[in-house]
Scaffold this motif. Structure first.
Motif, PDB file in Angstrom:
ATOM      1  N   LEU A  25     -26.058 -17.923 -31.200  1.00 45.46           N
ATOM      2  CA  LEU A  25     -25.217 -16.798 -31.575  1.00 45.46           C
ATOM      3  C   LEU A  25     -24.175 -17.312 -32.559  1.00 45.46           C
ATOM      4  O   LEU A  25     -23.924 -18.526 -32.620  1.00 45.46           O
ATOM      5  CB  LEU A  25     -24.514 -16.205 -30.354  1.00 45.46           C
ATOM      6  N   GLY A  55     -25.727 -11.700 -32.333  1.00 47.92           N
ATOM      7  CA  GLY A  55     -26.626 -12.201 -31.302  1.00 47.92           C
ATOM      8  C   GLY A  55     -27.902 -12.763 -31.892  1.00 47.92           C
ATOM      9  O   GLY A  55     -28.069 -12.834 -33.109  1.00 47.92           O
ATOM     10  N   PRO A  78     -26.748 -20.255 -26.123  1.00 51.62           N
ATOM     11  CA  PRO A  78     -26.654 -19.168 -25.136  1.00 51.62           C
ATOM     12  C   PRO A  78     -25.735 -19.467 -23.961  1.00 51.62           C
ATOM     13  O   PRO A  78     -24.992 -18.598 -23.497  1.00 51.62           O
ATOM     14  CB  PRO A  78     -28.108 -18.978 -24.692  1.00 51.62           C
ATOM     15  N   ALA A  81     -22.177 -19.123 -25.157  1.00 47.03           N
ATOM     16  CA  ALA A  81     -21.752 -17.723 -25.295  1.00 47.03           C
ATOM     17  C   ALA A  81     -21.263 -17.177 -23.963  1.00 47.03           C
ATOM     18  O   ALA A  81     -20.229 -16.511 -23.889  1.00 47.03           O
ATOM     19  CB  ALA A  81     -22.908 -16.878 -25.820  1.00 47.03           C
ATOM     20  N   ALA A  89     -25.932 -13.841 -23.638  1.00 51.29           N
ATOM     21  CA  ALA A  89     -26.443 -13.669 -25.004  1.00 51.29           C
ATOM     22  C   ALA A  89     -27.235 -12.377 -25.147  1.00 51.29           C
ATOM     23  O   ALA A  89     -27.265 -11.774 -26.222  1.00 51.29           O
ATOM     24  CB  ALA A  89     -27.311 -14.868 -25.384  1.00 51.29           C
ATOM     25  N   SER A  90     -27.859 -11.918 -24.067  1.00 47.19           N
ATOM     26  CA  SER A  90     -28.675 -10.702 -24.126  1.00 47.19           C
ATOM     27  C   SER A  90     -27.852  -9.469 -24.485  1.00 47.19           C
ATOM     28  O   SER A  90     -28.383  -8.495 -25.024  1.00 47.19           O
ATOM     29  CB  SER A  90     -29.376 -10.468 -22.783  1.00 47.19           C
ATOM     30  N   LEU A  92     -25.878  -9.114 -26.822  1.00 47.59           N
ATOM     31  CA  LEU A  92     -25.748  -8.989 -28.272  1.00 47.59           C
ATOM     32  C   LEU A  92     -27.080  -9.132 -28.999  1.00 47.59           C
ATOM     33  O   LEU A  92     -27.111  -9.133 -30.229  1.00 47.59           O
ATOM     34  CB  LEU A  92     -24.770 -10.056 -28.804  1.00 47.59           C
ATOM     35  N   ALA A  93     -28.167  -9.260 -28.264  1.00 50.39           N
ATOM     36  CA  ALA A  93     -29.464  -9.515 -28.885  1.00 50.39           C
ATOM     37  C   ALA A  93     -29.833  -8.445 -29.898  1.00 50.39           C
ATOM     38  O   ALA A  93     -29.758  -7.250 -29.614  1.00 50.39           O
ATOM     39  CB  ALA A  93     -30.556  -9.608 -27.819  1.00 50.39           C
TER      40      ALA A  93
END
Length: 250
Positions: A25, A55, A78, A81, A89-90, A92-93
């Motif tokens: 990220l 992300g 990740p 983050a 992290a998910s 902002l994916a």
């Protein structure tokens, strides 16, 4: 966990920079004004941000910076983050968000950086903000498991083999990666392969060595044509075109 560096978009035409996919990220903070992010082919772009958090993404973004071309760039793995931003992290994916919306405590970071007169001062300001973030957020439960999972996916190009290395089912592996990163294990491995090719392209260009075929083979692509297809899909250009944009082509 995190890498901090200055950036300058001046080499790109009209201050435009191609934001390539990677396994990290990123936080981009311009020294002046704002940053415009466009996703070619996506409706609703471009958007403008004073500071932006990006992300994991599988396609390239276009960055345009007004009022100057310099700033601070921070990359987070990740686990970093989760520890520094307090979100997986998910969350902002596949997209970007304003830093102030993601971490309200860092909303004034762009103004604090703008008041600095040197890179050492800017580095110190960002490092203090990161340490404060670590103090606010403890390592998420399962952080060690995530690191082991990503290491296994890096060690093999087969998801089933990564699951075997971890001693879990493929379904368990897929669920963990999707929950933590917002991408599938195969997509994460695709990012790993693309990232490896990018590094080898830069190294080959810096050493004045030609050979896309060698880069393709070393990075896990079937052949040079496979490498070029992936770059067109993920970067929106060929490897040679990207090197030319970055001022690295011979």
């Amino acid at each position: 966990m995190a890498t901090l560096s200055p950036y300058d978009l001046g080499r790109s035409p009209a201050g435009v920079h191609r934001g390539l996919p990677s396994t990290t990220l990123s936080i981009t903070i311009p020294e002046e004004d704002s940053l415009e992010i466009a996703w070619p082919g996506r409706p609703g772009s471009p958007d403008r941000f004073r500071a932006v958090v990006a992300g994991l993404h599988l396609d390239a973004a276009e960055l345009r910076q007004q009022g100057g071309t310099r700033g601070v760039w921070l990359t987070l793995n990740p686990s970093g983050a989760a520890a520094l931003l307090g979100i997986p992290a998910s969350a902002l994916a596949g997209h970007v968000a304003d830093l102030a919306d993601v971490v309200p405590a860092m909303a004034d970071l762009p103004e604090r950086l703008a008041a600095c007169r040197s890179w050492p001062q800017r580095r110190a300001v960002v490092e203090r903000a990161l340490l404060a973030g670590l103090a606010r957020h403890e390592e998420q439960a399962g952080g060690h498991e995530l690191r082991a999972t990503l290491a296994a996916l890096s060690a093999t190009d087969r998801v089933q083999e990564a699951a075997r290395l971890l001693g879990c089912s493929r379904r368990r592996l897929s669920g963990l990666v999707r929950t933590a990163l917002g991408v599938t294990p195969k997509e994460y491995q695709r990012l790993l392969r693309f990232q490896a090719a990018r590094g080898r392209l830069v190294a080959a260009a810096s050493a004045k060595r030609a050979g896309l075929a060698a880069v393709a083979a070393a990075s896990g692509f079937a052949d040079q044509a496979h490498l070029t297809r992936e770059w067109r899909a993920m970067a929106g250009c060929t490897p040679t075109e990207w090197l030319r944009e970055e001022g690295l082509a011979a």
